[in-house]
Design an enzyme around this catalytic site. Structure first.
Site, PDB file in Angstrom:
ATOM      1  CE  LYS A 191      -3.941   4.602   0.608  1.00 46.47           C
ATOM      2  NZ  LYS A 191      -2.535   4.544   1.031  1.00 46.47           N
TER       3      LYS A 191
ATOM      4  CE1 TYR B  91       0.237   7.992   2.780  1.00 46.05           C
ATOM      5  CE2 TYR B  91       0.806   5.779   2.116  1.00 46.05           C
ATOM      6  CZ  TYR B  91      -0.072   6.660   2.708  1.00 46.05           C
ATOM      7  OH  TYR B  91      -1.243   6.193   3.251  1.00 46.05           O
TER       8      TYR B  91
ATOM      9  CG  HIS C 143      -4.992   9.597   0.320  1.00 40.81           C
ATOM     10  ND1 HIS C 143      -3.636   9.664   0.138  1.00 40.81           N
ATOM     11  CD2 HIS C 143      -5.158   9.105   1.569  1.00 40.81           C
ATOM     12  CE1 HIS C 143      -3.021   9.210   1.226  1.00 40.81           C
ATOM     13  NE2 HIS C 143      -3.922   8.873   2.102  1.00 40.81           N
TER      14      HIS C 143
ATOM     15  CG  ASP D 141      -1.800   1.223   1.294  1.00 42.30           C
ATOM     16  OD1 ASP D 141      -2.863   1.160   0.658  1.00 42.30           O
ATOM     17  OD2 ASP D 141      -1.434   2.243   1.921  1.00 42.30           O
TER      18      ASP D 141
HETATM   19  P1  NDP Z   1       0.721   1.396  11.962  1.00 40.04           P
HETATM   20  O1  NDP Z   1      -0.399   1.250  12.912  1.00 40.04           O
HETATM   21  O2  NDP Z   1       0.936   0.394  10.908  1.00 40.04           O
HETATM   22  O3  NDP Z   1       2.054   1.569  12.848  1.00 40.04           O
HETATM   23  C1  NDP Z   1       3.297   1.894  12.308  1.00 40.04           C
HETATM   24  C2  NDP Z   1       4.291   2.076  13.447  1.00 40.04           C
HETATM   25  O4  NDP Z   1       4.430   0.853  14.168  1.00 40.04           O
HETATM   26  C3  NDP Z   1       5.688   2.459  13.000  1.00 40.04           C
HETATM   27  O5  NDP Z   1       6.215   3.362  13.953  1.00 40.04           O
HETATM   28  C4  NDP Z   1       6.447   1.124  13.033  1.00 40.04           C
HETATM   29  O6  NDP Z   1       7.823   1.335  13.251  1.00 40.04           O
HETATM   30  C5  NDP Z   1       5.799   0.458  14.223  1.00 40.04           C
HETATM   31  N1  NDP Z   1       5.781  -1.021  14.184  1.00 40.04           N
HETATM   32  C6  NDP Z   1       5.411  -1.813  13.150  1.00 40.04           C
HETATM   33  N2  NDP Z   1       5.484  -3.106  13.486  1.00 40.04           N
HETATM   34  C7  NDP Z   1       5.904  -3.163  14.765  1.00 40.04           C
HETATM   35  C8  NDP Z   1       6.180  -4.227  15.665  1.00 40.04           C
HETATM   36  N3  NDP Z   1       6.023  -5.500  15.300  1.00 40.04           N
HETATM   37  N4  NDP Z   1       6.616  -3.912  16.926  1.00 40.04           N
HETATM   38  C9  NDP Z   1       6.774  -2.620  17.292  1.00 40.04           C
HETATM   39  N5  NDP Z   1       6.526  -1.566  16.480  1.00 40.04           N
HETATM   40  C10 NDP Z   1       6.090  -1.836  15.228  1.00 40.04           C
HETATM   41  O7  NDP Z   1       0.587   2.869  11.367  1.00 40.04           O
HETATM   42  P2  NDP Z   1       0.355   3.626   9.983  1.00 40.04           P
HETATM   43  O8  NDP Z   1      -0.328   4.888  10.345  1.00 40.04           O
HETATM   44  O9  NDP Z   1       1.613   3.691   9.216  1.00 40.04           O
HETATM   45  O10 NDP Z   1      -0.707   2.733   9.181  1.00 40.04           O
HETATM   46  C11 NDP Z   1      -0.370   1.659   8.332  1.00 40.04           C
HETATM   47  C12 NDP Z   1      -0.509   2.024   6.866  1.00 40.04           C
HETATM   48  O11 NDP Z   1      -1.838   2.383   6.562  1.00 40.04           O
HETATM   49  C13 NDP Z   1       0.280   3.268   6.441  1.00 40.04           C
HETATM   50  O12 NDP Z   1       1.664   3.048   6.395  1.00 40.04           O
HETATM   51  C14 NDP Z   1      -0.379   3.568   5.135  1.00 40.04           C
HETATM   52  O13 NDP Z   1       0.068   2.674   4.116  1.00 40.04           O
HETATM   53  C15 NDP Z   1      -1.837   3.341   5.495  1.00 40.04           C
HETATM   54  N6  NDP Z   1      -2.515   4.576   5.959  1.00 40.04           N
HETATM   55  C16 NDP Z   1      -3.498   5.106   5.158  1.00 40.04           C
HETATM   56  C17 NDP Z   1      -4.125   6.277   5.494  1.00 40.04           C
HETATM   57  C18 NDP Z   1      -5.186   6.824   4.607  1.00 40.04           C
HETATM   58  O14 NDP Z   1      -5.565   8.001   4.765  1.00 40.04           O
HETATM   59  N7  NDP Z   1      -5.708   6.050   3.684  1.00 40.04           N
HETATM   60  C19 NDP Z   1      -3.783   7.021   6.719  1.00 40.04           C
HETATM   61  C20 NDP Z   1      -2.808   6.348   7.554  1.00 40.04           C
HETATM   62  C21 NDP Z   1      -2.215   5.167   7.159  1.00 40.04           C
HETATM   63  P3  NDP Z   1       9.020   0.981  12.205  1.00 40.04           P
HETATM   64  O15 NDP Z   1       8.555   1.302  10.832  1.00 40.04           O
HETATM   65  O16 NDP Z   1      10.124   1.876  12.666  1.00 40.04           O
HETATM   66  O17 NDP Z   1       9.334  -0.482  12.394  1.00 40.04           O
END
Ligand code: NDP
Length: 294
Positions: free
Chosen positions: A76, A51, A107, A46
């Site tokens: 998006k 982004y 989006h 995704d």
């Molecule tokens: P998430 O809920 O997926 O959390 C991401 C965070 O969690 C990062 O800081 C990552 O750190 C950390 N993390 C991931 N796995 C672990 C683990 N196993 N243990 C500990 N920490 C962990 O947040 P997002 O807001 O990024 O949502 C996911 C995706 O959804 C986005 O990346 C995007 O693709 C989509 N999205 C879409 C939106 C929309 O408007 N349509 C809005 C928001 C998100 P690190 O990377 O440093 O490992």
């Protein structure tokens, strides 16, 4: 999770339940993250024009060696591109260096100007009509269209005039903001849901919740697996945790079958403390029909 686990879209295509999110995944790190995920069994990525990493996501796909046709790729339409839908699609295809998208989402139902404020002269309904036109005229470029951040009232409005029912609505969903009303509405109309920010977004704050930790102990998995599995266990829902950390990307791919009681316990969390991490006010369009934001 069995590699075959997927949700059937209203187009007939299978969308893998687990995908890799890439918001805030920086160029340099995101190529490696995407390649690592694909090498470890992910088949769904995704991204979004907003982004700023479509080019690098495309490079990660190539570095993985996994054939493009085995990957479900979503991007998006950016809010400031709502007046130039057809050329925005071409720009995304070029940046990702791919002939087609598996899914292209609006989006936010929030047209914006290039300067960043709300574009009040543009109606998101016309953006959807333009997306339908591109989809119908260029099936070779886009296999499915959908929406993101659509509340129940916005979905109902869309369904009044749409000639293509969105394949997917991508929304924030985790135990503090389940949005079950939207999931229900989507199920009623055969629209799949993708749950974003399943861990609570940046720094994954929900991993610390005692009930999440307790269930992780019960199933001998990491807390992240409980939060991701919660979404994967909801019928018609796919989930896209983000990580750029190789061992977390691997860890997040384990999905367990939760019991009804486990799910109930996780659903209880929202009653104590409803929290939304991604609010729409920055778009200049108010609460866009999310009653919890009034
Ligand atoms: P998430 O809920 O997926 O959390 C991401 C965070 O969690 C990062 O800081 C990552 O750190 C950390 N993390 C991931 N796995 C672990 C683990 N196993 N243990 C500990 N920490 C962990 O947040 P997002 O807001 O990024 O949502 C996911 C995706 O959804 C986005 O990346 C995007 O693709 C989509 N999205 C879409 C939106 C929309 O408007 N349509 C809005 C928001 C998100 P690190 O990377 O440093 O490992």
């Amino acid at each position: 999770m069995p590699a075959h686990k997927s949700v059937k879209l209203n187009t007939g295509a299978e969308m893998p339940t687990l995908g890799l999110g890439t918001w805030r995944s920086q160029p340099g790190a995101v190529e490696r993250a995407v390649a690592h995920a694909l090498k470890h069994g992910y088949r769904h990525i995704d991204t979004a024009t907003a982004y700023g990493n479509e080019k690098e996501v495309g490079e990660g796909i190539k570095q993985s060696g996994v054939p493009r046709e085995q990957i479900f790729l979503t991007t998006k339409l950016n809010n400031p591109d709502q007046r130039n839908v057809a050329s925005a699609l071409d720009a995304s295809l070029k940046a990702l260096d791919t002939p087609y998208l598996d899914l292209w989402l609006m989006h936010w139902p929030c047209p914006m100007t290039k300067e960043g404020g709300a574009d009040k002269e543009r109606d998101w309904r016309d953006t959807w009509r333009d997306m339908e036109k591109v989809y119908k005229e260029h099936p070779e470029k886009v296999k499915a269209i959908g929406v993101s951040n659509f509340s129940v009232s916005y979905l109902r409005e869309l369904l009044k005039f749409a000639t293509v029912v969105p394949a997917v609505n991508q929304i924030e969903s985790h135990p503090l903001c389940l949005q079950e009303d939207i999931v229900e509405e989507c199920r009623k109309h055969g629209i799949a849901v993708t749950a974003y920010s399943p861990l609570g977004s940046d720094q994954a704050p929900l991993l610390e919740k005692p009930v999440v930790k307790k269930l992780a102990e019960k199933y001998k998995v990491a807390p992240s697996n409980i939060l991701i599995s919660l979404q994967a266990n909801r019928p018609g829902v796919t989930v896209i945790p983000k990580s750029v950390t190789p061992h977390r990307i691997e860890e997040n791919a384990i999905i367990v079958d939760l019991t009804e009681e486990d799910i109930k316990a996780l659903f209880e969390l929202e009653k104590e403390n409803h929290t939304r991490f991604c609010k729409p006010y920055w778009t200049g369009w108010g609460n866009i029909g999310f009653p919890d934001l009034d």
